[in-house]
Design a protein around this motif. Structure first.
Motif, PDB file in Angstrom:
ATOM      1  N   ASP A 154      41.951   4.289   9.141  1.00 17.61           N
ATOM      2  CA  ASP A 154      43.230   3.586   9.110  1.00 17.61           C
ATOM      3  C   ASP A 154      44.074   4.031  10.305  1.00 17.61           C
ATOM      4  O   ASP A 154      44.252   5.220  10.557  1.00 17.61           O
ATOM      5  CB  ASP A 154      43.955   3.891   7.805  1.00 17.61           C
ATOM      6  CG  ASP A 154      45.288   3.178   7.692  1.00 17.61           C
ATOM      7  OD1 ASP A 154      45.414   2.055   8.217  1.00 17.61           O
ATOM      8  OD2 ASP A 154      46.204   3.754   7.076  1.00 17.61           O
ATOM      9  N   ILE A 155      44.593   3.081  11.048  1.00 15.12           N
ATOM     10  CA  ILE A 155      45.332   3.387  12.275  1.00 15.12           C
ATOM     11  C   ILE A 155      46.563   4.242  11.994  1.00 15.12           C
ATOM     12  O   ILE A 155      46.917   5.106  12.792  1.00 15.12           O
ATOM     13  CB  ILE A 155      45.700   2.084  13.038  1.00 15.12           C
ATOM     14  CG1 ILE A 155      46.266   2.398  14.413  1.00 15.12           C
ATOM     15  CG2 ILE A 155      46.683   1.248  12.248  1.00 15.12           C
ATOM     16  CD1 ILE A 155      45.271   2.945  15.375  1.00 15.12           C
ATOM     17  N   GLU A 156      47.207   4.032  10.874  1.00 18.63           N
ATOM     18  CA  GLU A 156      48.399   4.823  10.550  1.00 18.63           C
ATOM     19  C   GLU A 156      48.039   6.276  10.275  1.00 18.63           C
ATOM     20  O   GLU A 156      48.766   7.188  10.680  1.00 18.63           O
ATOM     21  CB  GLU A 156      49.141   4.215   9.358  1.00 18.63           C
ATOM     22  CG  GLU A 156      49.767   2.873   9.659  1.00 18.63           C
ATOM     23  CD  GLU A 156      50.752   2.926  10.841  1.00 18.63           C
ATOM     24  OE1 GLU A 156      51.495   3.913  10.969  1.00 18.63           O
ATOM     25  OE2 GLU A 156      50.738   1.987  11.648  1.00 18.63           O
ATOM     26  N   VAL A 157      46.912   6.499   9.611  1.00 21.47           N
ATOM     27  CA  VAL A 157      46.461   7.871   9.350  1.00 21.47           C
ATOM     28  C   VAL A 157      46.115   8.542  10.667  1.00 21.47           C
ATOM     29  O   VAL A 157      46.490   9.694  10.908  1.00 21.47           O
ATOM     30  CB  VAL A 157      45.243   7.871   8.395  1.00 21.47           C
ATOM     31  CG1 VAL A 157      44.655   9.262   8.270  1.00 21.47           C
ATOM     32  CG2 VAL A 157      45.636   7.319   7.042  1.00 21.47           C
ATOM     33  N   ARG A 158      45.417   7.827  11.551  1.00 18.21           N
ATOM     34  CA  ARG A 158      45.055   8.389  12.860  1.00 18.21           C
ATOM     35  C   ARG A 158      46.299   8.703  13.676  1.00 18.21           C
ATOM     36  O   ARG A 158      46.384   9.745  14.330  1.00 18.21           O
ATOM     37  CB  ARG A 158      44.151   7.424  13.601  1.00 18.21           C
ATOM     38  CG  ARG A 158      42.786   7.295  12.955  1.00 18.21           C
ATOM     39  CD  ARG A 158      41.928   6.255  13.591  1.00 18.21           C
ATOM     40  NE  ARG A 158      41.682   6.574  14.990  1.00 18.21           N
ATOM     41  CZ  ARG A 158      41.225   5.709  15.871  1.00 18.21           C
ATOM     42  NH1 ARG A 158      40.958   4.478  15.512  1.00 18.21           N
ATOM     43  NH2 ARG A 158      41.012   6.069  17.105  1.00 18.21           N
ATOM     44  N   ARG A 159      47.283   7.790  13.664  1.00 17.00           N
ATOM     45  CA  ARG A 159      48.520   8.006  14.419  1.00 17.00           C
ATOM     46  C   ARG A 159      49.266   9.233  13.901  1.00 17.00           C
ATOM     47  O   ARG A 159      49.775  10.046  14.674  1.00 17.00           O
ATOM     48  CB  ARG A 159      49.397   6.761  14.331  1.00 17.00           C
ATOM     49  CG  ARG A 159      50.666   6.871  15.161  1.00 17.00           C
ATOM     50  CD  ARG A 159      51.457   5.584  15.164  1.00 17.00           C
ATOM     51  NE  ARG A 159      50.751   4.613  15.983  1.00 17.00           N
ATOM     52  CZ  ARG A 159      50.491   3.364  15.621  1.00 17.00           C
ATOM     53  NH1 ARG A 159      50.885   2.914  14.448  1.00 17.00           N
ATOM     54  NH2 ARG A 159      49.852   2.551  16.426  1.00 17.00           N
ATOM     55  N   LYS A 160      49.327   9.381  12.571  1.00 17.49           N
ATOM     56  CA  LYS A 160      50.018  10.528  11.982  1.00 17.49           C
ATOM     57  C   LYS A 160      49.331  11.835  12.378  1.00 17.49           C
ATOM     58  O   LYS A 160      49.986  12.797  12.767  1.00 17.49           O
ATOM     59  CB  LYS A 160      50.055  10.388  10.465  1.00 17.49           C
ATOM     60  CG  LYS A 160      50.776  11.507   9.779  1.00 17.49           C
ATOM     61  CD  LYS A 160      50.781  11.338   8.269  1.00 17.49           C
ATOM     62  CE  LYS A 160      51.441  12.532   7.613  1.00 17.49           C
ATOM     63  NZ  LYS A 160      51.309  12.528   6.168  1.00 17.49           N
TER      64      LYS A 160
END
Length: 76
Positions: free
Chosen positions: A42-48
């Protein structure tokens, strides 16, 4: 040797794979198997996670002013 790796979610039981010209006439292996979803897919998990990793490396440049004369003063 060139490697092609694609992770897809098929919507049909057929899939068209376009091979590079360098592979034409050579023996190639095609493997398909189910993989478990990665938790960081998930892009949001990676960004975080990336923001957490880089948090200590951030530098506040809001008050930085570039001085061209100082930057090009090689004599001093």
């Amino acid at each position: 040797m060139e490697l092609i790796r694609e992770i897809i979610v098929p919507t049909d039981n057929t899939y068209l794979l376009k091979l590079p010209d360098e592979m034409i006439g050579k023996q190639v292996e095609v493997i398909a198997f189910e993989v478990e979803a990665r938790p960081d897919a998930d892009i949001e998990v990676r960004r975080k996670r990336l923001n957490e990793s880089l948090a200590g490396l951030r530098v506040d440049l809001s008050n930085f002013k570039f001085d061209r004369d100082e930057a090009n003063n090689y004599d001093e």
